[in-house]
Scaffold this active site. Structure first.
Site, short mmCIF file in Angstrom:
data_model
loop_
_atom_site.label_atom_id
_atom_site.label_comp_id
_atom_site.label_asym_id
_atom_site.label_seq_id
_atom_site.Cartn_x
_atom_site.Cartn_y
_atom_site.Cartn_z
N ARG A 37 26.49 119.39 -48.00
CA ARG A 37 27.92 119.70 -47.81
C ARG A 37 28.79 118.45 -47.77
NH1 ARG A 37 27.53 124.98 -43.76
NH2 ARG A 37 27.21 126.44 -45.48
N LYS A 201 18.85 144.29 -46.25
CA LYS A 201 19.53 145.52 -45.85
C LYS A 201 20.55 146.02 -46.85
CE LYS A 201 19.24 144.42 -40.90
NZ LYS A 201 19.64 143.05 -40.57
N GLY A 358 23.97 131.71 -49.21
CA GLY A 358 23.01 132.28 -48.26
C GLY A 358 21.55 132.09 -48.67
N GLY A 381 28.66 134.18 -46.49
CA GLY A 381 29.56 135.29 -46.16
C GLY A 381 30.77 135.35 -47.08
#
Length: 401
Positions: A37, A201, A358, A381
């Protein structure tokens, strides 16, 4: 939403420029263990320095929950940035972020100098987008640059509130790249457009599935979420992960795909084991069975070999591919084969390949395919919400062209 002014559209000479970066890096004993980053922020910082701006960097780190925590200070980031930039990045150590140190340091700045403020989340108002802290941040600068895509889906003081009190608010190179790739891939893709969704999920990806079905030509489903689809088709899935509350939703999505004339691909065979590996990367005995023949006492933990071929084939003719979520328990070498097969097929294609942050970003980098992808998103996200078709507050706050 996507036509925003960037650092290339402004003149910063002699001006104080507040840059919101994403320096939320992993630390161990005060040392940065992954500096991706920091490296990703350098092009924007260098551009502003070269153009004679007085560059004030800010970021959050971890979750200090509104109080100063020495182990979450950005001091180590200032030290490492000094080395990476090849010039001093002065650290303004203020527990209140915009305190006497920061104000004095900004006051004394010369063109081309860089300072870094303390962790913005030392202030409780940061995550609540409080007016007072937004105004304090704005008081330091004449120009604001947002280069932190990882927090673009949140409306905080340092990425949204501050923009209400400065005239010029633009995006940096990293943010621009995310908008170009993720935004355009979804809203204006070169076809055929293939989307690959994995992960555990269905619930995490409800809106993504629905939105992508409208945009893509082929939607590939893998990972734990595939079993809810298979069960919705009436197949026996054994002890595999399933969300029984989402069976109707999965049926609706399969009907939607058919109605829109889109291909929806599900696993045709599955790698199964008696139980989840423990430890997660420990040795495990597996076998591959047809997806409609999973024994009642076994669970699916990865796509099977035929499915891997099917998915790789679907990617071959694509011009744009977006991938979010692994195909199985990729942390285990035995159960990473499906994820590796998909990564390899993306590495070999001529298509524009976009990895949506992610776990999929982690998987692609860990498996050594990072440099073969066109773009790997820096925000998990935020990239998911982009793929859902949502407006991201941190992007929307920048000035339009």
């Amino acid at each position: 939403m996507l036509n925003k002014k960037s650092v290339d559209d402004i003149n910063v000479k002699g001006k104080r420029v507040l840059v919101r970066c994403d320096f939320n890096v992993p630390l161990k004993d005060g040392k940065i263990t992954d500096e991706n980053r920091l490296v990703a922020a350098l092009p924007t910082i260098k551009k502003l320095v070269t153009d004679g701006g007085r560059v004030i960097l800010c970021s959050h780190l971890g979750k200090p929950k509104g109080e100063p925590k020495p182990e979450l200070s950005l001091a180590p980031v200032a030290a490492r940035l000094t080395e990476l930039l090849g010039q001093e990045v002065k650290f303004a150590a203020d527990p209140e972020v915009v305190g006497p140190n920061a104000k004095a340091a900004v006051q004394e700045m010369k063109d081309g100098e860089v300072i870094l403020l303390e962790n913005t989340r030392y202030r409780a108002e940061e995550t609540k987008n409080g007016e007072a802290f937004s105004k304090e941040l704005a008081s330091l600068c004449e120009v604001y640059v947002n280069d932190a895509f990882g927090t673009a889906h949140r409306a905080h003081c340092s990425n949204v509130g501050v923009t209400q009190y400065v005239d010029t608010a633009v995006v940096g190179y990293l943010m621009q790249k995310e908008i170009d790739f993720l935004g355009n891939a979804v809203n204006n893709p070169v076809r055929p457009f293939v989307a690959i969704l994995g992960g555990a999920k269905v619930a995490d990806k409800l809106n993504v599935i629905s939105n992508l079905l409208e945009k893509c030509d082929t939607l590939i489903i893998g990972g734990g979420m595939a079993f809810t689809f298979l069960k919705a088709q009436g197949k026996e899935i054994g002890k595999s992960l399933v969300d029984d509350t989402k069976l109707d939703y999965c049926k609706e999505m399969m009907e939607k795909a058919e109605k829109l004339g889109k291909k929806l691909l599900l696993p045709i065979d599955t790698t199964i084991a008696a139980s989840f590996p423990s430890p997660i990367d420990g040795p495990i005995e597996v076998s591959v069975v047809s997806s409609d023949a999973i024994p009642a006492d076994m669970e699916g933990l990865d796509i099977g070999t035929e499915t891997a071929k099917l998915y790789a084939e679907a990617v071959k003719s694509a011009k744009t591919v977006v991938w979010n979520g692994p195909m199985g328990v990729f942390e285990n070498p035995t159960l990473a084969k499906g994820t590796i097969a998909v990564a390899e097929s993306l590495a070999e294609t001529e298509a524009t390949t976009i990895i949506g942050g992610g776990d999929s970003a982690a998987a692609v980098n860990q498996l050594g395919f990072g440099d073969k992808m066109t773009h790997i998103s820096t925000g998990g996200g935020a990239s998911l919400e982009f793929l859902e078709g949502k407006e991201l507050p941190g992007v929307a706050a920048a000035n339009d062209k």
